[in-house]
Write an enzyme that holds these catalytic residues in place. Structure first.
Site, PDB file in Angstrom:
ATOM      1  N   GLU A 171     -23.663  80.810 -13.481  1.00  0.00           N
ATOM      2  CA  GLU A 171     -24.215  82.100 -13.054  1.00  0.00           C
ATOM      3  C   GLU A 171     -23.739  82.417 -11.636  1.00  0.00           C
ATOM      4  OE1 GLU A 171     -28.658  84.154 -12.530  1.00  0.00           O
ATOM      5  OE2 GLU A 171     -28.436  81.985 -12.363  1.00  0.00           O
ATOM      6  N   LYS A 217     -28.276  90.473 -17.393  1.00  0.00           N
ATOM      7  CA  LYS A 217     -29.437  89.577 -17.443  1.00  0.00           C
ATOM      8  C   LYS A 217     -30.724  90.360 -17.681  1.00  0.00           C
ATOM      9  CE  LYS A 217     -31.530  85.912 -14.580  1.00  0.00           C
ATOM     10  NZ  LYS A 217     -31.464  85.281 -13.231  1.00  0.00           N
ATOM     11  N   CYS A 238     -29.545  82.220 -17.155  1.00  0.00           N
ATOM     12  CA  CYS A 238     -30.545  81.465 -16.402  1.00  0.00           C
ATOM     13  C   CYS A 238     -31.997  81.688 -16.857  1.00  0.00           C
ATOM     14  CB  CYS A 238     -30.383  81.758 -14.910  1.00  0.00           C
ATOM     15  SG  CYS A 238     -31.058  80.463 -13.831  1.00  0.00           S
TER      16      CYS A 238
END
Length: 260
Positions: free
Chosen positions: A44, A110, A144
């Site tokens: 990431e 995300k 994540c």
């Protein structure tokens, strides 16, 4: 359609908020991969570390990093994926990009911005789940904090690989280990997580634990837990088909839709 997918997991330390130096370091690492692979996975925010100062590192989808990724993917004849800070329409995104050797780019923003760090105040959250079809493999990219939300990752599309890139800190690394394994088991897919190592500019420590789990939740990689390194894993379509046909757990999954 490829019956196998060979994936390189790159576990790296990141230079804080320095895209040029990070690109140079990854170029050196990728150049040392001696065997042919289908996919290279970076962490990431691989150009900067997990920063809340996007104005200093953000790029456009035509910026230097995207041009670098396209050139590298073509040279290595391998897709490359990871997330970086993208600026678009006066918004910042923590965007996962999947760059194919042909130059095709698929992106995923995300969905679950990390509220504990204030990411939700700085980055615009994505709203769309993405499934990538690459060499006959259906790949679901996540970033994540998405790992903590199983409903978002629910395998309603019969994907083959669930893929997480992360800056997941050492104090909560047990959750990373447990949830990666759980996502593989519950979705009957391969699950790969690539995390960083080292200290960031806020003195947060990262211990890696990048890993690849098969549909039974067995770890099949040999990535060193807390060191920089590259590990290559081979995914087998026959493994997925065998256990989905034998166990048929996905036939009993819940049927529901998400409101986003």
């Amino acid at each position: 359609m490829a019956t196998q997918l060979k994936v390189a997991l790159i576990q790296a330390d990141l230079v804080w908020e320095n895209p040029a130096e990070n690109r140079e370091n990854f170029s050196k690492t990728i150049d040392q991969i001696s065997e042919d692979v289908d996919l290279i996975v970076l962490p990431e925010m691989f150009t900067s570390g997990f920063t809340m100062h996007p104005e200093s590192v953000s790029e456009t989808m035509d910026g230097e990093t995207m041009q670098w990724l396209k050139k590298l993917a073509k040279e290595k004849n391998s897709a490359i994926t990871g997330s970086l800070v993208i600026r678009e329409n006066d918004n910042f995104f923590n965007r996962s990009v999947f760059v194919e050797p042909s130059g095709t780019i698929i992106s995923y923003d995300k969905k679950h911005t990390f509220t504990l760090a204030g990411e939700h105040k700085i980055y615009k959250a994505g709203t769309k789940k993405v499934i990538i079809d690459y060499k006959g493999w259906k790949i679901c990219p996540m970033v994540c904090y998405d790992l903590r939300f199983p409903v978002w990752a629910r395998n309603t599309q019969d994907y083959d690989l669930l893929l997480y890139v992360a800056n997941w800190p050492k104090p909560r690394i047990n959750a990373w280990d447990a949830l990666l394994k759980a996502r593989a088991i519950e979705n009957m897919s391969y699950c790969i997580g690539v995390n960083r190592v080292g200290l960031d500019g806020n003195d947060h420590e990262y211990s890696g634990h990048s890993a690849c789990y098969n549909v039974l939740g067995n770890r099949i990689d040999a990535t060193p837990f807390e060191k920089e390194g590259v590990d290559i894993v081979t995914l087998e379509k026959s493994h997925i088909n065998k256990y989905r046909e034998k166990l048929q757990f996905l036939n009993d999954r819940d049927d529901f839709s998400l409101k986003v």
